[in-house]
Write an enzyme that holds these catalytic residues in place. Structure first.
Site, short mmCIF file in Angstrom:
data_model
loop_
_atom_site.label_atom_id
_atom_site.label_comp_id
_atom_site.label_asym_id
_atom_site.label_seq_id
_atom_site.Cartn_x
_atom_site.Cartn_y
_atom_site.Cartn_z
N TYR A 1 43.49 41.29 25.34
CA TYR A 1 42.04 41.21 25.40
C TYR A 1 41.37 41.00 24.04
O TYR A 1 40.16 40.83 23.98
CB TYR A 1 41.47 42.48 26.05
CG TYR A 1 41.98 42.68 27.46
CD1 TYR A 1 41.51 41.90 28.51
CD2 TYR A 1 42.96 43.62 27.73
CE1 TYR A 1 41.99 42.06 29.79
CE2 TYR A 1 43.44 43.79 29.02
CZ TYR A 1 42.96 43.01 30.04
OH TYR A 1 43.44 43.17 31.31
N HIS B 1 40.11 43.13 42.57
CA HIS B 1 41.23 43.11 43.51
C HIS B 1 41.12 44.16 44.60
O HIS B 1 41.92 44.15 45.54
CB HIS B 1 42.54 43.32 42.73
CG HIS B 1 42.53 42.66 41.40
ND1 HIS B 1 42.50 41.28 41.25
CD2 HIS B 1 42.48 43.17 40.15
CE1 HIS B 1 42.46 40.99 39.95
NE2 HIS B 1 42.43 42.11 39.27
N ASP C 1 30.59 42.74 49.19
CA ASP C 1 29.54 42.84 50.22
C ASP C 1 28.16 42.95 49.58
O ASP C 1 27.20 42.34 50.07
CB ASP C 1 29.79 44.03 51.13
CG ASP C 1 30.90 43.79 52.14
OD1 ASP C 1 31.35 42.63 52.28
OD2 ASP C 1 31.34 44.77 52.79
N HIS D 1 36.51 36.54 33.93
CA HIS D 1 37.66 37.34 33.50
C HIS D 1 38.18 36.83 32.17
O HIS D 1 38.12 35.63 31.89
CB HIS D 1 38.80 37.28 34.54
CG HIS D 1 38.40 37.81 35.86
ND1 HIS D 1 38.29 39.16 36.11
CD2 HIS D 1 38.05 37.18 37.00
CE1 HIS D 1 37.90 39.33 37.35
NE2 HIS D 1 37.74 38.14 37.92
N ARG E 1 47.00 40.83 40.82
CA ARG E 1 45.79 40.35 40.15
C ARG E 1 45.39 38.95 40.61
O ARG E 1 44.39 38.42 40.17
CB ARG E 1 45.97 40.38 38.64
CG ARG E 1 46.07 41.80 38.11
CD ARG E 1 45.65 41.88 36.67
NE ARG E 1 45.82 43.20 36.11
CZ ARG E 1 44.87 44.12 36.07
NH1 ARG E 1 43.68 43.87 36.56
NH2 ARG E 1 45.11 45.30 35.54
#
Length: 154
Positions: free
Chosen positions: A25, A82, A89, A102, A115
Protein backbone atom coordinates in the site's frame (compact mmCIF):
# COMPACT_ATOMS: atom_id res chain seq x y z
CA UNK A 1 -24.19 27.61 -9.19
CA UNK A 2 -23.23 25.42 -6.25
CA UNK A 3 -20.25 23.13 -6.32
CA UNK A 4 -21.05 19.45 -6.69
CA UNK A 5 -20.37 17.62 -3.41
CA UNK A 6 -18.52 14.33 -3.70
CA UNK A 7 -18.65 11.86 -0.83
CA UNK A 8 -15.32 10.03 -0.55
CA UNK A 9 -15.70 7.05 1.78
CA UNK A 10 -12.92 4.85 3.09
CA UNK A 11 -13.49 1.56 4.85
CA UNK A 12 -11.71 -0.47 7.50
CA UNK A 13 -7.97 -0.28 8.05
CA UNK A 14 -7.48 2.55 5.56
CA UNK A 15 -6.72 4.77 8.54
CA UNK A 16 -3.56 2.65 8.85
CA UNK A 17 -2.20 3.48 5.39
CA UNK A 18 1.51 4.19 5.57
CA UNK A 19 1.87 1.63 8.37
CA UNK A 20 -0.02 -1.46 7.20
CA UNK A 21 1.81 -3.56 4.61
CA UNK A 22 3.75 -0.69 3.02
CA UNK A 23 5.08 -3.10 0.40
CA UNK A 24 1.49 -3.38 -0.89
CA UNK A 25 0.00 0.00 0.00
CA UNK A 26 3.00 2.34 0.11
CA UNK A 27 3.90 4.89 2.76
CA UNK A 28 1.29 7.50 1.85
CA UNK A 29 -1.14 8.12 4.71
CA UNK A 30 -4.88 8.65 4.43
CA UNK A 31 -4.33 12.26 5.54
CA UNK A 32 -1.88 12.69 2.62
CA UNK A 33 -4.50 11.29 0.26
CA UNK A 34 -7.22 13.54 1.62
CA UNK A 35 -5.02 16.61 1.12
CA UNK A 36 -4.21 15.55 -2.45
CA UNK A 37 -7.89 14.86 -3.22
CA UNK A 38 -8.92 18.29 -1.93
CA UNK A 39 -6.12 19.97 -3.90
CA UNK A 40 -7.24 18.18 -7.09
CA UNK A 41 -10.97 18.71 -6.56
CA UNK A 42 -10.87 22.40 -5.64
CA UNK A 43 -9.81 23.74 -9.05
CA UNK A 44 -12.34 21.40 -10.68
CA UNK A 45 -15.08 23.08 -8.66
CA UNK A 46 -15.88 20.10 -6.45
CA UNK A 47 -16.56 20.04 -2.73
CA UNK A 48 -15.21 16.94 -0.97
CA UNK A 49 -16.72 15.19 2.05
CA UNK A 50 -13.88 12.80 2.97
CA UNK A 51 -14.53 10.17 5.64
CA UNK A 52 -13.15 6.89 7.01
CA UNK A 53 -14.65 4.30 9.31
CA UNK A 54 -13.82 0.83 10.52
CA UNK A 55 -17.53 0.22 11.16
CA UNK A 56 -19.82 -1.12 8.48
CA UNK A 57 -22.96 0.41 10.00
CA UNK A 58 -21.40 3.86 10.13
CA UNK A 59 -20.53 3.66 6.42
CA UNK A 60 -24.10 2.57 5.65
CA UNK A 61 -25.50 5.48 7.68
CA UNK A 62 -23.27 7.99 5.90
CA UNK A 63 -24.40 6.66 2.51
CA UNK A 64 -28.06 6.89 3.55
CA UNK A 65 -27.61 10.42 4.91
CA UNK A 66 -25.97 11.49 1.63
CA UNK A 67 -29.09 10.68 -0.41
CA UNK A 68 -30.23 13.85 -2.14
CA UNK A 69 -27.23 15.83 -0.89
CA UNK A 70 -24.36 14.67 -3.13
CA UNK A 71 -23.43 14.58 -6.79
CA UNK A 72 -21.31 11.42 -6.60
CA UNK A 73 -19.57 8.85 -4.42
CA UNK A 74 -16.01 7.58 -4.47
CA UNK A 75 -15.73 4.58 -2.19
CA UNK A 76 -12.84 2.40 -1.13
CA UNK A 77 -14.76 -0.10 0.97
CA UNK A 78 -11.62 -1.99 1.99
CA UNK A 79 -12.38 -5.53 3.15
CA UNK A 80 -16.12 -4.73 3.17
CA UNK A 81 -15.90 -4.94 -0.63
CA UNK A 82 -16.00 -8.72 -0.30
CA UNK A 83 -18.44 -9.07 2.58
CA UNK A 84 -20.90 -6.19 2.83
CA UNK A 85 -24.22 -6.61 1.14
CA UNK A 86 -25.42 -3.82 3.47
CA UNK A 87 -23.06 -1.28 1.89
CA UNK A 88 -24.06 -2.40 -1.61
CA UNK A 89 -27.75 -2.11 -0.69
CA UNK A 90 -27.21 1.38 0.75
CA UNK A 91 -25.42 2.47 -2.43
CA UNK A 92 -28.44 1.25 -4.45
CA UNK A 93 -30.49 3.98 -2.74
CA UNK A 94 -28.41 6.64 -4.49
CA UNK A 95 -29.06 7.92 -8.00
CA UNK A 96 -25.60 9.43 -8.54
CA UNK A 97 -22.38 8.12 -10.08
CA UNK A 98 -20.45 5.72 -7.83
CA UNK A 99 -16.78 4.91 -8.31
CA UNK A 100 -15.38 1.87 -6.52
CA UNK A 101 -11.70 2.37 -5.70
CA UNK A 102 -8.89 0.07 -4.57
CA UNK A 103 -5.13 0.46 -4.19
CA UNK A 104 -4.20 -2.86 -5.73
CA UNK A 105 -5.23 -5.06 -8.60
CA UNK A 106 -6.52 -7.96 -6.52
CA UNK A 107 -6.49 -10.23 -9.57
CA UNK A 108 -2.68 -10.25 -9.40
CA UNK A 109 -2.74 -12.28 -6.19
CA UNK A 110 -3.63 -15.92 -6.80
CA UNK A 111 -3.41 -16.57 -3.06
CA UNK A 112 -6.15 -14.01 -2.40
CA UNK A 113 -9.02 -15.39 -4.46
CA UNK A 114 -11.53 -14.15 -1.89
CA UNK A 115 -10.58 -10.59 -2.90
CA UNK A 116 -11.91 -11.15 -6.43
CA UNK A 117 -15.52 -10.86 -5.22
CA UNK A 118 -17.01 -7.39 -4.93
CA UNK A 119 -20.53 -6.68 -3.73
CA UNK A 120 -20.02 -3.01 -4.63
CA UNK A 121 -18.96 -3.50 -8.25
CA UNK A 122 -22.45 -4.31 -9.61
CA UNK A 123 -23.70 -1.02 -8.15
CA UNK A 124 -20.73 1.08 -9.27
CA UNK A 125 -20.65 3.27 -12.34
CA UNK A 126 -16.97 2.39 -12.70
CA UNK A 127 -14.01 0.85 -10.90
CA UNK A 128 -10.46 2.10 -10.44
CA UNK A 129 -7.86 -0.26 -9.00
CA UNK A 130 -4.17 -0.95 -9.19
CA UNK A 131 -2.86 2.63 -9.12
CA UNK A 132 -2.13 2.93 -5.42
CA UNK A 133 -2.83 6.30 -3.81
CA UNK A 134 -2.90 7.91 -7.27
CA UNK A 135 -6.17 6.04 -7.86
CA UNK A 136 -7.92 8.66 -5.72
CA UNK A 137 -6.79 11.42 -8.09
CA UNK A 138 -7.88 9.29 -11.04
CA UNK A 139 -11.27 8.91 -9.36
CA UNK A 140 -11.64 12.69 -8.94
CA UNK A 141 -10.80 13.19 -12.60
CA UNK A 142 -13.22 10.45 -13.64
CA UNK A 143 -15.99 11.92 -11.48
CA UNK A 144 -15.38 15.33 -13.02
CA UNK A 145 -15.68 13.81 -16.50
CA UNK A 146 -18.91 12.04 -15.55
CA UNK A 147 -20.52 15.14 -14.06
CA UNK A 148 -19.43 17.91 -16.43
CA UNK A 149 -19.53 18.50 -20.18
CA UNK A 150 -18.51 17.35 -22.65
CA UNK A 151 -19.12 13.89 -21.16
CA UNK A 152 -21.51 14.55 -18.30
CA UNK A 153 -24.45 16.73 -17.53
CA UNK A 154 -24.19 20.50 -17.54
Amino acid sequence: MTQPKILCLNGPNLNMLGVREPELYGRTTLADIEAAVRAKAGPLGMEIDFRQSNYEGELVTWIQQAHGDIAGVIINPGAYTHTSIAIADALRILTVPIIELHFNNSYRYADRQFRHLSHVRPVATGVIFGFGAAGYLNAIEAMNNILKPPFGKA
